[in-house]
Every structure is written in structure tokens, then in C-alpha cells.
Write an enzyme that holds these catalytic residues in place. Sequence first.
Site, PDB file in Angstrom:
ATOM      1  N   LYS A 150       0.703  -1.135   0.029  1.00  0.00           N
ATOM      2  CA  LYS A 150       0.035  -0.056   0.015  1.00  0.00           C
ATOM      3  C   LYS A 150       0.649   1.154  -0.120  1.00  0.00           C
ATOM      4  O   LYS A 150       1.649   1.572   0.957  1.00  0.00           O
ATOM      5  CB  LYS A 150      -0.799   0.044   1.269  1.00  0.00           C
ATOM      6  CG  LYS A 150      -1.981   1.101   1.234  1.00  0.00           C
ATOM      7  CD  LYS A 150      -2.648   1.609   2.388  1.00  0.00           C
ATOM      8  CE  LYS A 150      -1.801   2.385   2.998  1.00  0.00           C
ATOM      9  NZ  LYS A 150      -1.652   3.912   2.471  1.00  0.00           N
ATOM     10  N   GLU A 224      10.164   2.149  10.010  1.00  0.00           N
ATOM     11  CA  GLU A 224      11.442   3.336   9.859  1.00  0.00           C
ATOM     12  C   GLU A 224      10.480   4.650  10.117  1.00  0.00           C
ATOM     13  O   GLU A 224       9.786   5.067   9.269  1.00  0.00           O
ATOM     14  CB  GLU A 224      11.812   2.843   8.404  1.00  0.00           C
ATOM     15  CG  GLU A 224      13.029   3.507   8.061  1.00  0.00           C
ATOM     16  CD  GLU A 224      12.843   5.124   7.515  1.00  0.00           C
ATOM     17  OE1 GLU A 224      13.160   6.091   8.708  1.00  0.00           O
ATOM     18  OE2 GLU A 224      12.358   5.454   6.501  1.00  0.00           O
ATOM     19  N   CYS A 258      13.563  11.669   6.530  1.00  0.00           N
ATOM     20  CA  CYS A 258      13.405  11.230   7.944  1.00  0.00           C
ATOM     21  C   CYS A 258      14.821  11.560   8.484  1.00  0.00           C
ATOM     22  O   CYS A 258      14.640  11.855   9.644  1.00  0.00           O
ATOM     23  CB  CYS A 258      12.960   9.895   8.026  1.00  0.00           C
ATOM     24  SG  CYS A 258      13.723   8.537   6.912  1.00  0.00           S
ATOM     25  N   GLU A 363       9.848  17.257  15.076  1.00  0.00           N
ATOM     26  CA  GLU A 363      10.327  16.619  13.646  1.00  0.00           C
ATOM     27  C   GLU A 363       9.308  17.818  12.568  1.00  0.00           C
ATOM     28  O   GLU A 363       8.064  17.517  12.659  1.00  0.00           O
ATOM     29  CB  GLU A 363       9.780  15.246  13.377  1.00  0.00           C
ATOM     30  CG  GLU A 363      10.432  14.881  11.663  1.00  0.00           C
ATOM     31  CD  GLU A 363      10.268  13.597  11.319  1.00  0.00           C
ATOM     32  OE1 GLU A 363      11.137  13.145  10.649  1.00  0.00           O
ATOM     33  OE2 GLU A 363       9.166  12.998  11.880  1.00  0.00           O
TER      34      GLU A 363
END
Length: 472
Positions: A150, A224, A258, A363
Site C-alpha cells: 500500500k 522506519e 526522515c 520533527e
Amino acid sequence: MRLPYYDGALQPSKSPECYQNIRPTTGGPMGSVQIAELTNIEGAVLSAKSAFPAWSSTPPIERSRILQRAASLLRSRSHELAEIETADTGKPFSETSTVDVLSGTDVLEYYANLVGGGGLNGETVHLREGIWCYTTKEPLGVAGNTMVYKPSEFTPLHAQLLAEIYTAAGLPRGVFNVVYGGGNVGASLVSHNLVAKVSFTGQVSTGKIVAASAAGDMKYVTMELGGKSPLVVLKDADLEVAVDGAMMANFFSTGQVCTNGTRVFVPRNLQTAFEKRLLEKMRSIRVGNLMDSKTNFGPLISREHWQKCIGYIQHGVVNDQATLLYGGLGVPDGIPEECRNGYWIQPTIFTNCADNMRIVKEEIFGPVMCILTYDTVDEVIERANNTSFGLAAGVFTQNVNMAHKVISKLEAGITWVNTWGESPAEMSVGGWKQSGVGVENGRKGIEAWVRTKSTLIDTTGSVATAFTELEG
């Protein structure tokens, strides 16, 4: 129109529910994507299940040849894939054509060679005369050697082409399947009783939900997740190299990486020189037509994410009261007129930042650099580690011994010295703390997709037993 793909073919849903995929450069629609309904999800999973017995028992060298053919097709169609990725993600073609598609192909080739060359062979140990033990690596099940993919609902366009390439390479029907949709589709996959392994890439909060759901059925997981990585410039660093590294760690992919090193720690006595050279080099960030090879900076992925990043920049100015060194609110110069409604944002630099500022702690996942000063190495290591994240970290120095010393004390799963961002197929990468579970790439990466079976064989003809008759 993008449709679910399983059992080796496109599978139109009976439900008419679709969503419009949006082009980040203009904010306008690119086409429709059909959202998978429960029958599609079930069909994709069952397709993977039915393909598993034959595919998992196919000799490794034969599977390797199919994957090598797929890699060859990916390379031959890399220009087409890169164009799709540029349109879908807003990344410049100079990036998608040289990094995204080719690095993915490198990973496929690496594992094809590893598996074909016996890389998944187990171990054999001779314990003592007549006693041996050996291990074998076996696939996990539906989500081991066969899979349901997906893609992100914001960047779905590549998936169908990828499935078609795998099929053309000889991958049996049902080995690679695709469904589209948002979090509810992902949740249905994660909770499905036939799925044995879940691999997720995304933000920490979503990753925790996914991991908790998978843990309920003891599924294997790889996570992750996000980061707020420290980039430490030591006093003896080559200034030119350090500035280049800081720019790559903050503005490549418009900051949507990231592992980005968004907390840039600079010795207090180098701050002025570092910032001066940084501002000079910011002229090398070029906005424009994304297909122009000179363009190296594009828009953000979606309107929602654009609003989030703008909110952080505004908070940095108004609430955190950090010094705005470059950029800020508004759009960068050089945007084509037809792209004015796209999700463009200025590359932004804050300086004189403090550890307790929101823009330093959270973040942002956008092109926002925070510069912090420090006085001692021990101090900067402590501050660099003062975060719930642990994805990446890096140090810039000309002293190799000091590089090893600092790196050994930084609490992160991926670390770099005098560079930033490269993670080749051969390099196992994964986050610590809240930044993830498990690793990807390298020999260790594939271990997350198999389970070990241990067998001990006794050829002596007798069993050492505690249950013997007593004499006399």
C-alpha cells in the site's frame, strides 16, 4: 485511473469510491485513484497466500534471475519512472532520475545477488561426535516472500507501473500486489490474520499505532520512523565540507527526508564564519521547472504538509523567537506562473536556537534548519542525545580519532562522518529510541523477512537419558 493490482492483473473495485491525486507543483488534480474496499484487500491477501507455496519453494537462483530481470527493466524504464515520481512527489527530475529510481534498483539487485549466491543459507555446527545442529532461514508467510503493497495515498502513481514491471520480469501472479487508500486500508492490512509481517515507513505517532496493532497478533514488524537528527560540526572541521553537509542534511528533497540533520551544532567561535558561508551557498538552491536539470528544489508533498511546515516556521518566529537567518514565510523566487498555487515553501534557516524550542524538538519534515552553538565536545554530545528520536547523527571533523569517539557516543542507528544522507544497499540502516524497530538494507535487513528454524541431529544411536534403571 489507478486500480488495485493483484493476481497478476488490474482489479477494478465494485465500489466507485476514488480520490483525486494532486500535483504538488500546481495544487491541481492529476487523476483518480480507486480506494480499495474490503473485497479488494481480501483478494490481494488471498492472492499473496495462494502464490506463496510455489514462490517460496522456487530455488533461490531462479528467484534471483527473475529479480535481476526486474532490475534490468527498472533501469531501462528509469526515465519514465522518474518522470512519474517528479509529477507525483514534486521532487526535481534531477533528483528522481539520479537517486530515487536507481537507488531502489540497486537494492533489488543487491538482494537478488545475495539470495542467488546463498546469502540465506543457514549455519551448520558440529557439536561433538555424532551430534550436529543446523539452522535454516524460512520465509515468514504471506508478507514474507509474497507481499501486499500500500503506497502512501499522497504518492501512489508508481505502484501500478512497478507491478507491471515485476509481472513482465516473470514474477508469478500474486507475489506482488497493490492496494490504494488511506489509514483505514492500511489498518485492514495490518490486522488481517493472514499477514505475518508489517513494514511501515512514516511518522512516529502512526508507527506506534501500526506496531501496537501488529503486536496484538505477534506479527513481525519493521518500523522506519521519524527523527530530529543532530549534525555536529567540530572546531577543526573543513568549513566548506561542513556547510555542504548541512545543506544536504536540510534542503535535499525539500527537507522531506526522515534522516535529516535539522539540529546543526556549531562551535560558538565558528558561528559567524559558518553562517556567512552558508548564506553564500544558499544561492545554489534553484527553484523552477522540475524537469529542468538545473532545478534542485521543489514543492512539499501536499497541502496538509505545507500548512504544517508553515505553522512551524511561524511558531519559530513568533513563539520560539529564534533568529530568522534566511527564508521564512512566503514562496521562493523563480516559481513558474502556472505553479503559483502549488505547495512551495522557502528554504529556511533559524539561528541562535535553544534546545527547548519547539522547532528544535519536534520533527518538521521540511526545509527548516536550526543552528545551535556549543562550547565543549562533552556538552554537544549530551545535548545531541537529549531527544526521544534516534534515527541518524553525524559529525564533521578532520580528526579521525575524534570522529570515532564522538560517533560512538551519539545515540542513533545511522551515523555519518564528513558526509550526510547516503545509505547504500549494502549498509544496514534503522532507528533507535522512538525512531524505529529493526533495520533495512544490508545482510541484516533481510533477516527481518525470514524466521530461523534450528535442528539438532543425533546420529549416535542412543539418547542420553535421566530415566535409567538403578542397579541392585
